[in-house]
Scaffold this motif. Structure first.
Motif, PDB file in Angstrom:
ATOM      1  N   ARG A   1     -18.863   8.628   0.937  1.00  5.94           N
ATOM      2  CA  ARG A   1     -17.572   8.288   0.349  1.00  5.94           C
ATOM      3  C   ARG A   1     -17.794   7.609  -0.986  1.00  5.94           C
ATOM      4  NH1 ARG A   1     -14.360   4.067   4.102  1.00  5.94           N
ATOM      5  NH2 ARG A   1     -15.877   3.994   5.777  1.00  5.94           N
ATOM      6  N   VAL A   2     -16.861   7.849  -1.881  1.00  9.96           N
ATOM      7  CA  VAL A   2     -16.854   7.234  -3.202  1.00  9.96           C
ATOM      8  C   VAL A   2     -15.555   6.465  -3.345  1.00  9.96           C
ATOM      9  CG1 VAL A   2     -16.879   7.630  -5.696  1.00  9.96           C
ATOM     10  CG2 VAL A   2     -18.310   9.045  -4.202  1.00  9.96           C
ATOM     11  N   TYR A   3     -15.657   5.175  -3.641  1.00 10.60           N
ATOM     12  CA  TYR A   3     -14.481   4.319  -3.805  1.00 10.60           C
ATOM     13  C   TYR A   3     -14.159   4.151  -5.287  1.00 10.60           C
ATOM     14  CZ  TYR A   3     -15.828   1.866   0.637  1.00 10.60           C
ATOM     15  OH  TYR A   3     -16.179   1.506   1.911  1.00 10.60           O
ATOM     16  N   VAL A   4     -12.900   4.040  -5.593  1.00  5.69           N
ATOM     17  CA  VAL A   4     -12.439   3.572  -6.896  1.00  5.69           C
ATOM     18  C   VAL A   4     -11.545   2.367  -6.631  1.00  5.69           C
ATOM     19  CG1 VAL A   4     -11.191   4.124  -9.010  1.00  5.69           C
ATOM     20  CG2 VAL A   4     -12.530   5.898  -7.856  1.00  5.69           C
ATOM     21  N   VAL A   5     -11.862   1.222  -7.227  1.00  3.82           N
ATOM     22  CA  VAL A   5     -11.189  -0.038  -6.907  1.00  3.82           C
ATOM     23  C   VAL A   5     -10.387  -0.542  -8.100  1.00  3.82           C
ATOM     24  CG1 VAL A   5     -11.506  -2.415  -6.116  1.00  3.82           C
ATOM     25  CG2 VAL A   5     -13.061  -0.618  -5.314  1.00  3.82           C
ATOM     26  N   PHE A   6      -9.158  -0.954  -7.818  1.00  3.02           N
ATOM     27  CA  PHE A   6      -8.270  -1.526  -8.818  1.00  3.02           C
ATOM     28  C   PHE A   6      -8.011  -2.977  -8.434  1.00  3.02           C
ATOM     29  CE2 PHE A   6      -7.502   2.948  -8.398  1.00  3.02           C
ATOM     30  CZ  PHE A   6      -7.322   3.419  -9.691  1.00  3.02           C
ATOM     31  N   SER A   7      -8.489  -3.904  -9.223  1.00  2.00           N
ATOM     32  CA  SER A   7      -8.367  -5.315  -8.887  1.00  2.00           C
ATOM     33  C   SER A   7      -6.947  -5.822  -9.107  1.00  2.00           C
ATOM     34  CB  SER A   7      -9.335  -6.149  -9.735  1.00  2.00           C
ATOM     35  OG  SER A   7      -9.114  -7.527  -9.532  1.00  2.00           O
ATOM     36  N   GLY A   8      -6.508  -6.694  -8.196  1.00  2.00           N
ATOM     37  CA  GLY A   8      -5.222  -7.366  -8.374  1.00  2.00           C
ATOM     38  C   GLY A   8      -5.355  -8.684  -9.102  1.00  2.00           C
ATOM     39  N   GLY A   9      -6.587  -8.996  -9.558  1.00  2.00           N
ATOM     40  CA  GLY A   9      -6.823 -10.260 -10.249  1.00  2.00           C
ATOM     41  C   GLY A   9      -6.540 -11.431  -9.323  1.00  2.00           C
ATOM     42  N   LEU A  10      -5.803 -12.416  -9.808  1.00  2.00           N
ATOM     43  CA  LEU A  10      -5.461 -13.568  -8.976  1.00  2.00           C
ATOM     44  C   LEU A  10      -4.576 -13.167  -7.806  1.00  2.00           C
ATOM     45  CD1 LEU A  10      -4.825 -16.281 -11.707  1.00  2.00           C
ATOM     46  CD2 LEU A  10      -6.858 -15.988 -10.283  1.00  2.00           C
ATOM     47  N   ALA A  11      -3.789 -12.119  -7.996  1.00  2.00           N
ATOM     48  CA  ALA A  11      -2.962 -11.591  -6.904  1.00  2.00           C
ATOM     49  C   ALA A  11      -3.817 -10.605  -6.101  1.00  2.00           C
ATOM     50  CB  ALA A  11      -1.719 -10.912  -7.470  1.00  2.00           C
ATOM     51  N   PHE A  12      -4.803 -11.139  -5.363  1.00  2.00           N
ATOM     52  CA  PHE A  12      -5.782 -10.284  -4.709  1.00  2.00           C
ATOM     53  C   PHE A  12      -5.143  -9.320  -3.711  1.00  2.00           C
ATOM     54  CE2 PHE A  12      -5.499 -14.057  -2.035  1.00  2.00           C
ATOM     55  CZ  PHE A  12      -5.401 -13.527  -0.759  1.00  2.00           C
ATOM     56  N   TRP A  13      -3.978  -9.709  -3.178  1.00  2.00           N
ATOM     57  CA  TRP A  13      -3.301  -8.822  -2.231  1.00  2.00           C
ATOM     58  C   TRP A  13      -2.820  -7.540  -2.893  1.00  2.00           C
ATOM     59  CZ3 TRP A  13      -1.635 -13.556  -3.970  1.00  2.00           C
ATOM     60  CH2 TRP A  13      -0.511 -13.556  -4.811  1.00  2.00           C
ATOM     61  N   ARG A  14      -2.833  -7.497  -4.215  1.00  2.00           N
ATOM     62  CA  ARG A  14      -2.440  -6.302  -4.948  1.00  2.00           C
ATOM     63  C   ARG A  14      -3.628  -5.386  -5.229  1.00  2.00           C
ATOM     64  NH1 ARG A  14       1.895  -3.791  -5.688  1.00  2.00           N
ATOM     65  NH2 ARG A  14       1.445  -3.339  -7.873  1.00  2.00           N
ATOM     66  N   THR A  15      -4.824  -5.843  -4.908  1.00  2.00           N
ATOM     67  CA  THR A  15      -6.007  -5.014  -5.125  1.00  2.00           C
ATOM     68  C   THR A  15      -5.929  -3.773  -4.236  1.00  2.00           C
ATOM     69  OG1 THR A  15      -7.395  -6.884  -5.732  1.00  2.00           O
ATOM     70  CG2 THR A  15      -8.520  -4.919  -4.958  1.00  2.00           C
ATOM     71  N   ARG A  16      -6.222  -2.617  -4.828  1.00  2.00           N
ATOM     72  CA  ARG A  16      -6.110  -1.358  -4.103  1.00  2.00           C
ATOM     73  C   ARG A  16      -7.354  -0.504  -4.319  1.00  2.00           C
ATOM     74  NH1 ARG A  16       0.296   0.032  -5.303  1.00  2.00           N
ATOM     75  NH2 ARG A  16       1.125  -1.223  -3.582  1.00  2.00           N
ATOM     76  N   ALA A  17      -7.529   0.468  -3.437  1.00  2.00           N
ATOM     77  CA  ALA A  17      -8.696   1.340  -3.528  1.00  2.00           C
ATOM     78  C   ALA A  17      -8.346   2.756  -3.097  1.00  2.00           C
ATOM     79  CB  ALA A  17      -9.834   0.801  -2.663  1.00  2.00           C
ATOM     80  N   ILE A  18      -8.920   3.703  -3.804  1.00  2.00           N
ATOM     81  CA  ILE A  18      -8.886   5.109  -3.400  1.00  2.00           C
ATOM     82  C   ILE A  18     -10.269   5.457  -2.866  1.00  2.00           C
ATOM     83  CG2 ILE A  18      -8.609   7.488  -4.157  1.00  2.00           C
ATOM     84  CD1 ILE A  18      -6.820   6.465  -6.401  1.00  2.00           C
ATOM     85  N   ASN A  19     -10.310   6.091  -1.706  1.00  4.38           N
ATOM     86  CA  ASN A  19     -11.572   6.508  -1.100  1.00  4.38           C
ATOM     87  C   ASN A  19     -11.633   8.030  -1.029  1.00  4.38           C
ATOM     88  OD1 ASN A  19     -13.031   4.068   0.787  1.00  4.38           O
ATOM     89  ND2 ASN A  19     -11.014   3.675  -0.075  1.00  4.38           N
ATOM     90  N   TYR A  20     -12.563   8.601  -1.733  1.00  5.17           N
ATOM     91  CA  TYR A  20     -12.801  10.043  -1.665  1.00  5.17           C
ATOM     92  C   TYR A  20     -13.890  10.272  -0.626  1.00  5.17           C
ATOM     93  CZ  TYR A  20     -10.203  10.001  -6.054  1.00  5.17           C
ATOM     94  OH  TYR A  20      -9.233   9.816  -7.021  1.00  5.17           O
ATOM     95  N   VAL A  21     -13.581  11.043   0.425  1.00  5.38           N
ATOM     96  CA  VAL A  21     -14.486  11.133   1.564  1.00  5.38           C
ATOM     97  C   VAL A  21     -14.792  12.586   1.933  1.00  5.38           C
ATOM     98  CG1 VAL A  21     -13.616   8.945   2.468  1.00  5.38           C
ATOM     99  CG2 VAL A  21     -12.621  11.085   3.306  1.00  5.38           C
ATOM    100  N   TRP A  22     -15.898  12.733   2.640  1.00  9.95           N
ATOM    101  CA  TRP A  22     -16.249  13.993   3.304  1.00  9.95           C
ATOM    102  C   TRP A  22     -15.894  13.786   4.772  1.00  9.95           C
ATOM    103  CZ3 TRP A  22     -20.330  17.594   1.096  1.00  9.95           C
ATOM    104  CH2 TRP A  22     -20.432  18.772   1.861  1.00  9.95           C
ATOM    105  N   SER A  23     -14.802  14.391   5.189  1.00  5.46           N
ATOM    106  CA  SER A  23     -14.274  14.182   6.535  1.00  5.46           C
ATOM    107  C   SER A  23     -14.929  15.133   7.538  1.00  5.46           C
ATOM    108  CB  SER A  23     -12.756  14.418   6.510  1.00  5.46           C
ATOM    109  OG  SER A  23     -12.221  14.415   7.812  1.00  5.46           O
TER     110      SER A  23
END
Length: 214
Positions: free
Chosen positions: A109-131
């Motif tokens: 799997r390859v992750y791409v992470v978007f930080s929420g900075g101080l609002a860590f609950w806003r941090t998100r990630a896309i996971n590209y996977v081989w299912s």
């Protein structure tokens, strides 16, 4: 907290550069692991540079373990929205329901992470996977957190032991998965071969990773 939540708590303030519309994330073919850090979740997946099919790539070997490599690097999606990489699996995991916590394992799997900075609950990630069984192109919330989404870019055993090249428009994927425009930049990229939930084993290979204009 498990797997994705660890990535999501990262504050990611590091590197940013681009040349000729390309930003290199992983230069494994140059025997270069600079900038990559390890995160262990449950047991250790072993990552090592090896020669495979005449080129240097990253080999991953996981036995009932989950650890990943990540690199903190800022990517301007307005300039380079396309994520490019190649990978190969020696086997897939069989029988696990990847939409559940007990089945949340993947040979690659390859992750791409978007930080929420101080609002860590806003941090998100896309996971590209081989299912193992989810249809190619399908997506679903990660079993451990709704802030991460999974996309099956490969599925099943048909292409086992073959190098497969992938290209994804991260900007468009984010908009489709989260229903809104993405943050201006990516903050980190990660890879992981994990088998801790199923107690299985997987070996796989990762080629170079980069962002591009097209």
């Amino acid at each position: 907290m498990k797997k994705f939540l660890y990535w999501m708590l990262l504050c990611l303030p590091l590197l940013s550069w681009a040349e000729s519309g390309r930003v290199d994330i992983a230069r494994f073919s140059q025997s270069d692991l600079s900038g990559w850090q390890t995160k262990v979740f449950a047991g250790k997946t072993h990552y090592v540079l090896k020669n495979n099919d005449g080129k240097i790539v990253l080999h991953a070997d996981s036995k009932a373990a989950a650890s990943g490599l990540y690199r903190e690097i800022k990517i301007d999606l307005g300039k380079t929205p396309i994520l490019n990489w190649s990978w190969k699996v020696d086997n897939i995991l069989v029988g696990n329901n990847e939409r559940t916590k007990a089945g949340d394992d993947y040979p690659v799997r390859v992750y791409v992470v978007f930080s929420g900075g101080l609002a860590f609950w806003r941090t998100r990630a896309i996971n590209y996977v081989w299912s193992n069984r989810q249809p190619v192109g399908s997506s679903w919330p990660n079993a451990f957190t709704s802030n991460a989404r999974m996309i099956a870019v490969e599925s099943g055993s048909k292409r086992i032991d073959q190098w497969v090249s992938e290209r994804r428009n991260v900007h468009d994927d984010y908009r489709l998965l989260f229903g809104e425009e993405p943050p201006h930049q990516v903050d980190a990229v990660a890879i992981m071969t994990d088998t801790d939930n199923t107690g299985g084993a997987a070996t796989a290979w990762y080629g170079d990773i980069w962002f591009s204009e097209q």
